[in-house]
Design an enzyme around this catalytic site. Structure first.
Site, PDB file in Angstrom:
ATOM      1  N   ASP A 415     -24.557  -6.810  -8.158  1.00 46.88           N
ATOM      2  CA  ASP A 415     -23.229  -7.282  -8.522  1.00 46.88           C
ATOM      3  C   ASP A 415     -22.563  -6.333  -9.519  1.00 46.88           C
ATOM      4  O   ASP A 415     -23.220  -5.751 -10.377  1.00 46.88           O
ATOM      5  CB  ASP A 415     -23.361  -8.683  -9.140  1.00 46.88           C
ATOM      6  CG  ASP A 415     -22.034  -9.296  -9.505  1.00 46.88           C
ATOM      7  OD1 ASP A 415     -21.260  -9.591  -8.580  1.00 46.88           O
ATOM      8  OD2 ASP A 415     -21.766  -9.467 -10.710  1.00 46.88           O
ATOM      9  N   GLU A 468     -22.048  -3.883  -4.655  1.00 43.52           N
ATOM     10  CA  GLU A 468     -20.684  -4.380  -4.732  1.00 43.52           C
ATOM     11  C   GLU A 468     -19.941  -3.405  -5.646  1.00 43.52           C
ATOM     12  O   GLU A 468     -19.989  -3.518  -6.870  1.00 43.52           O
ATOM     13  CB  GLU A 468     -20.627  -5.795  -5.317  1.00 43.52           C
ATOM     14  CG  GLU A 468     -19.220  -6.374  -5.267  1.00 43.52           C
ATOM     15  CD  GLU A 468     -18.866  -7.253  -6.453  1.00 43.52           C
ATOM     16  OE1 GLU A 468     -17.819  -7.907  -6.398  1.00 43.52           O
ATOM     17  OE2 GLU A 468     -19.612  -7.258  -7.448  1.00 43.52           O
TER      18      GLU A 468
END
Length: 736
Positions: A415, A468
């Site tokens: 993330d 990401e």
């Protein structure tokens, strides 16, 4: 030890300033009347009387209190044929009640000098087998070995339900100069609750274990002793085949899931389903829909459910909200038994400020940076890891490997990578510190990410790492030996934003935004891209995927089927967040179940069947997945028809005759007798139509056997006359 020195050390021990209680407590060789003997000392602050019980001869010797704070001592004969003294302590407390216990300070340590060396240089990739709470048996005595890194603490004690949370009872030994503290506590077993009581400069605070394998259900915060090795796996076939999987060349369709809100118990929607309940229901649904993987929002322990797991406190603990670690293993195991991979979201970019977590763990900025210009995320109210500290990078990389080792996880999606790469990420001028070359790149984070990817791919062949990452950073999914970061895949955030922005336009206006769809093919093969419609696209006021589509009810469903059909035929692997595949109306809420009751309506059933058939088409047709990251797999037929908002293109496999023709119409006007250029003079069969009546569409399309003609179109010597449905996609396959 002279009495004055002894009393001084007891004073330090009582005050929490003594780094090595083993120098004072436990068995020590002394000389009495010219003969070797053992002085056994024990710090028992709430004990009235104490005895030493000889483990071989069952001889009981009274201990005398040599310090009023509770230090007891007994002189015992030394047996020459024993490598380690074996005895127990018998104590009387609570009004004279007696009980026997093993002396924690009579047992050897688990951490070796080699362990400490590797952790100091940041390369102990299995440090989770040494740190935290490790169940051990020493000379037949069962217990738990506790070990924690707190180099700047004055003292560390392990406290828990076994010692009334009294920090005086089990002070730990500090390994100098590494700063790791350790203690074996005999008699403890799985399920024991504990924390570390840390002192620094007179301050006392309690922390949960950074390496704990389990924890209490929030809002309770204690760590829990867990045995991760007692689960019996049944996924040997999957694990043996995984190194040869070659997912980059295969269909990869990920179903993104938040376990707490995917489905709730029917009898009580305020509770969560357990991992085991979820396992069977989720596997059944994923099989029905044809996804290849599930991607789970973080399951590591987090105090705030509203963070969705992205503010982690227990990086090594599967959240206890849904059951035990063994229950989560069961979920992963069942997925593998049904040929479903499991990917975890992982958050090494930041951690929350909760007092029981990593923040100022030993009273100093240990895991984070001291300077807030480096150590704080202003937007999220969290702390940034100090990747330049060996022990911190070791902690995180080992954590990623831990999930693959102990839980058989098949991939890690990292993330917020962009926030790690740039020192000035979401910061004003003057609120960040340049690197040593004056640049904005976070050199320590870059080195950390490369090491993370190298170790995952080296130690777990076939596992995926997914970034990401929302910027134009070059080489995110290129190997480190070619100068890249080393990820397997990268989320294509540009495609997601451009495509959703285009789809939100009323169809009559789309012709003025034609380039928002064509632009992605300019850079589609620069990285190994995943096309994501994730949870981030259905929160914070954006509305659900269905609700974001323009038009009346019919157009909303047609637009969403069109969007998914375009997505599944566009180069790149696929990710779709739960609820989007059957047309949830409400924006996602982490605290309630998905709107499964909507499936009583034909329009929602039709959308669900459409996505399932797209997954099946994606699996069956190599042209849709073999060359996802290579220009050889894609060819425009016509990308210039902005007036009618149509697109036509070809997806190709290794065999030049194995291709698919895709035609898309982004207006609600049917396009009959639409002529499109084709590579070969042959018969084409429609194998998918997003407007099919099976999907609750208008059933405008093409029958079997559309024969190409020798009429030039789109620069090709042959062409085909077809009907493109309104707000629809048709996929045609040449006969061979």
């Amino acid at each position: 030890m002279r009495t004055s020195v002894l009393l001084d050390k007891v004073g330090l021990l009582v005050d929490g300033q003594y780094e090595n209680p083993f120098e004072l407590l436990g068995p020590h060789e002394v000389e009495v009347s010219g003969r070797k003997a053992l002085a056994v000392r024990a710090y028992l602050p709430q004990t009235e009387q104490a005895w030493v019980v000889d483990g071989r001869h069952e001889i009981t010797r009274p201990m005398r209190r040599i310090h009023p704070a509770g230090l007891f001592e007994a002189i015992c004969p030394r047996s020459e044929d024993e490598s380690r003294p074996r005895y127990k302590l018998r104590i009387a407390e609570n009004g004279g009640e007696k009980r026997d216990m093993h002396d924690p300070y009579a047992f050897p340590h688990l951490l070796s000098d080699y362990d400490l060396h590797l952790m100091g240089e940041g390369t102990h990739w299995r440090c989770y087998e040494k740190l935290g709470a490790q169940l051990r048996t020493i000379d037949g005595v069962e217990g738990v070995n506790f070990a924690v890194w707190a180099p700047n603490a004055s003292s560390v004690s392990v406290v828990g339900d076994f010692n009334a949370w009294d920090g005086r009872r089990h002070p730990m030994r500090k390994h100098i100069p590494s700063g790791f503290w350790e203690l074996f506590v005999p008699g403890l077993s799985e399920g024991t609750l504990y924390k570390y009581q840390i002192r620094r400069h007179g301050q006392i605070f309690e922390k949960c274990d950074p390496f704990a394998f389990g924890a209490e259900v929030p809002p309770q915060t204690a760590s829990k002793v867990i045995d991760l090795n007692r689960y019996h796996w049944h996924d040997s076939t999957w694990m043996l085949n995984r190194p040869q999987a070659k997912w980059l060349e295969k269909p990869l369709a990920m179903y993104e899931v938040h376990l707490g809100s995917w489905r709730r118990p029917g009898d009580d929607p305020t509770r969560w389903l357990t991992y085991r309940d979820l396992a069977h229901q989720l596997v059944e649904y994923v099989q029905e829909m044809g996804y290849t993987h599930i991607e789970l929002l973080p399951v590591s322990e987090h105090p705030l459910s509203a963070s969705w797991g992205y503010q982690t406190v227990g990086y090594y603990a599967a959240t206890s909200r849904y059951g035990t670690p063994q229950d989560f293993m069961y979920l992963v195991d069942l997925c593998h038994q049904h040929d479903i991979g499991v990917i975890l979201d992982w958050v090494p970019a930041h951690f929350p400020r909760d007092g029981h977590g990593l923040r100022r763990f030993d009273g100093t900025a240990l895991y984070e940076h001291e300077d807030p210009r480096q150590g704080e995320h202003r937007d999220w109210g969290t702390h940034i890891f100090n990747y330049g500290r060996n022990e911190v990078s070791n902690y995180l990389i080992s954590n990623a490997l831990f999930w693959m080792d102990k839980y058989h996880i098949d991939g890690i999606r990292v993330d917020a990578v962009a926030s790690m790469l740039y020192l000035d990420y979401s910061r004003e001028d003057g609120d960040w510190i340049p690197n040593r070359y004056g640049g904005r790149e976070n050199l320590d984070a870059i080195r950390f990410l490369k090491e993370f990817n190298e170790q995952v791919h080296l130690q777990f062949p076939g596992a995926l790492t997914i970034a990401e990452e929302s910027t134009a950073w070059a080489g995110v999914s290129k190997p480190t030996y070619l100068g890249g970061l080393g990820f397997s895949l990268k989320w294509n955030m540009g495609w997601m934003n451009d495509t959703l922005r285009y789809m939100r336009h009323e169809p009559i206006h789309r012709k003025y935004h034609h380039d928002e769809l064509t632009f992605s093919l300019i850079y589609a093969f620069h990285e190994n891209f995943v096309l994501p419609f994730s949870h981030d696209e259905v929160v914070h006021g954006k509305g659900s995927m269905l609700d974001q589509m323009p038009g009346d009810l019919w157009q909303k469903f047609a637009n969403l089927r069109l969007l998914y059909s375009y997505m599944w035929t566009h180069p790149g692997k696929k990710l779709l967040f739960m609820g989007g595949d059957f047309g949830q109306w409400l924006e996602w809420n982490f605290d309630t179940s998905l709107q499964w009751d909507l499936l009583q309506w034909e329009s929602h059933q039709g959308l669900k069947r459409c996505v399932a058939d797209l997954n099946q088409l994606y699996r069956n047709e190599p042209a849709l997945h073999r060359y996802d990251f290579d220009g050889r797999g894609f060819e425009w037929i016509d990308c210039h028809n902005w007036e009618e908002s149509t697109f036509s293109y070809i997806r190709k496999a290794e065999d030049p005759n194995d291709f698919l023709l895709i035609c898309a119409n982004f207006t609600p006007v049917p396009r009959p007798r639409f002529r499109v250029g084709v590579p070969t003079l042959t018969t084409y069969d429609e194998i998918f139509n997003s407007d099919s009546k099976f999907y609750s569409g208008g059933n405008v399309g093409n029958g079997p056997g559309n024969v190409a003609e020798g009429i030039c179109a789109h620069g090709r010597p042959a062409s085909l006359e077809i009907t493109i449905p309104p707000l629809g996609v048709t996929v045609l396959k040449p006969r061979r």
